[in-house]
Design an enzyme around this catalytic site. Structure first.
Site, PDB file in Angstrom:
ATOM      1  CB  SER A 154      45.910  44.550  49.787  1.00  0.00           C
ATOM      2  OG  SER A 154      46.885  45.418  49.292  1.00  0.00           O
ATOM      3  NE  ARG A 224      41.564  56.404  46.102  1.00  0.00           N
ATOM      4  CZ  ARG A 224      41.402  55.136  46.419  1.00  0.00           C
ATOM      5  NH1 ARG A 224      42.444  54.420  46.798  1.00  0.00           N
ATOM      6  NH2 ARG A 224      40.217  54.574  46.375  1.00  0.00           N
ATOM      7  CG  ASP A 319      46.607  41.682  42.258  1.00  0.00           C
ATOM      8  OD1 ASP A 319      47.241  42.698  41.927  1.00  0.00           O
ATOM      9  OD2 ASP A 319      46.431  41.335  43.447  1.00  0.00           O
ATOM     10  CG  HIS A 352      45.671  44.871  44.515  1.00  0.00           C
ATOM     11  ND1 HIS A 352      46.160  43.670  44.983  1.00  0.00           N
ATOM     12  CD2 HIS A 352      45.692  45.728  45.567  1.00  0.00           C
ATOM     13  CE1 HIS A 352      46.479  43.792  46.266  1.00  0.00           C
ATOM     14  NE2 HIS A 352      46.200  45.032  46.637  1.00  0.00           N
ATOM     15  CG  ASP A 353      40.459  47.937  43.864  1.00  0.00           C
ATOM     16  OD1 ASP A 353      41.232  47.855  44.837  1.00  0.00           O
ATOM     17  OD2 ASP A 353      40.007  49.022  43.448  1.00  0.00           O
TER      18      ASP A 353
END
Length: 375
Positions: A154, A224, A319, A352-353
């Site tokens: 990232s 968050r 992602d 994405h994680d």
């Protein structure tokens, strides 16, 4: 010796720099501190160092645990350690908390020597280029003339890419995971919504909340939550939480009812306790600003003309924030310059994680690449 597969108990280190650094914004820090950790042993030739760059929410604590906080496991501990894909029996790994951070490096919560108070809103904006410059200075202090590799996921991957542009002679390989050559308009929009959540919190006080003895916790929590939703895929959330109700029935109010709501609130509460709001604002802006092609008429190939490193670029099919198409843009620019580039597009459901997950296919790609790096 640490247990098999782990670097064991680690401690952060701190390096102070009294040589001024002029930032891309034109602002200047006359002195600053970097927090960092190292794992493994630097060989006699000083040729086996690997820099691991952190993403938005992470820090220098990349692997291992702290003696006084054994639950605080390094954010990439599943990938870095003895016998792991980035093998600390072979490589000397360095993790750095960037300038502007909130985990020991000089940042908005640090004391401004000019005023004797915390920097707060007066702390300058920072960029990926600034971080690479500071990391390069730390490498020199550590006696590392050239990194065998610079690696990140990232925002960390953007730093690895910038290393090949800013410091091409000091990097042998770049491992660029779940990245983009610049943020899409939609990604900038997500960042702006998160920043607005923070800056409109009544406890923000224009960034000088420290002197008021408060934290813009509500804004941080919302920021968050927004971020976390974008890091996951719809399939991953559906598989983990579905539409499961905590108590099995609708309560017809605005308390937590669905498990996904409970999860987001829990993650938000944890984040608001440990992360600085001013740091969050600056790191998201650094993400927005990153665009190495901008100085070359929008041509990424021209931006990478001076690069000489070998590259591994990896992306994940689910992602949607930094899609595989964005990684392929990077690969095309590398090939345009005749660079040695490997590309892996991994079919993974985590969004994405995925770059943080213990996925055997992904880890085997990383392992194979590092095994082929000559020292």
């Amino acid at each position: 010796m640490p247990p098999e597969g782990t670097v064991g108990t680690v401690s952060p280190k701190f390096e102070r720099f009294d040589e001024p650094i002029v930032l891309q914004s034109g602002a200047r820090l006359d002195a600053y501190q970097l927090a960092y950790e190292t794992y493994g042993t630097l060989n006699s030739a000083r040729s086996n160092a690997v820099l691991v760059c952190h993403a938005l929410n992470a820090s220098h604590h990349v692997a291992g645990v702290y003696a006084d906080d054994p639950d605080n496991v390094g954010w990439w501990d599943n990938l870095i350690g003895p016998g792991k894909p980035l093998d600390t029996n072979r490589f000397f790994v360095v993790g750095v908390n960037n300038i502007g951070g909130c985990h020991g490096s000089t940042g908005p919560a640090s004391i401004n020597p000019a005023t004797g108070s915390q920097w707060g809103a007066d702390f300058p904006m920072v960029t990926v280029e600034d971080w690479v410059e500071a990391q390069s200075r730390l490498a020199t202090r550590l006696g590392i003339r050239r990194f065998a590799a610079v690696m990140g996921g990232s925002l960390g991957a953007m730093q690895a890419l910038q290393w090949t542009i800013s410091q091409p002679q000091r990097i042998g390989h770049a491992i660029v995971i779940a990245a983009a050559p610049k943020l899409s308009t939609q990604n900038i929009a997500f960042n702006e919504v998160a920043r607005q959540a923070i800056t409109t919190d009544p406890d923000f006080h224009g960034g000088n909340f420290y002197s008021h003895g408060v934290v813009p916790r509500r804004g941080l929590r919302i920021a968050r939550m927004i971020g976390h939703i974008t890091y996951l895929s719809d399939d991953a959330m559906a598989e983990k939480f579905g539409r499961e109700l905590r108590e099995g029935v609708y309560k017809f109010n605005f308390d937590v009812e669905f498990q996904i709501e409970s999860y987001l609130r829990y993650q938000a509460d944890k984040f608001a306790e440990r992360f600085d709001a001013n740091t969050y604002l600056r790191i998201t802006k650094a993400l927005d600003y990153f665009d190495p092609a901008a100085a070359h008429g929008g041509h990424l190939s021209a931006a990478l003309k001076q690069a000489s490193a070998g590259f591994l670029v990896a992306s994940f099919t689910s992602d949607w924030r930094f899609s595989p198409a964005r990684s392929r843009e990077i690969v095309k620019a590398l090939l345009d310059n005749g660079l040695d580039a490997s590309y892996a597009e991994i079919n993974a459901p985590h969004g994405h994680d995925a770059f943080l997950m213990d996925d055997p296919r992904y880890h085997n790609v990383i392992r194979a690449y590092f095994n082929n790096i000559a020292l």
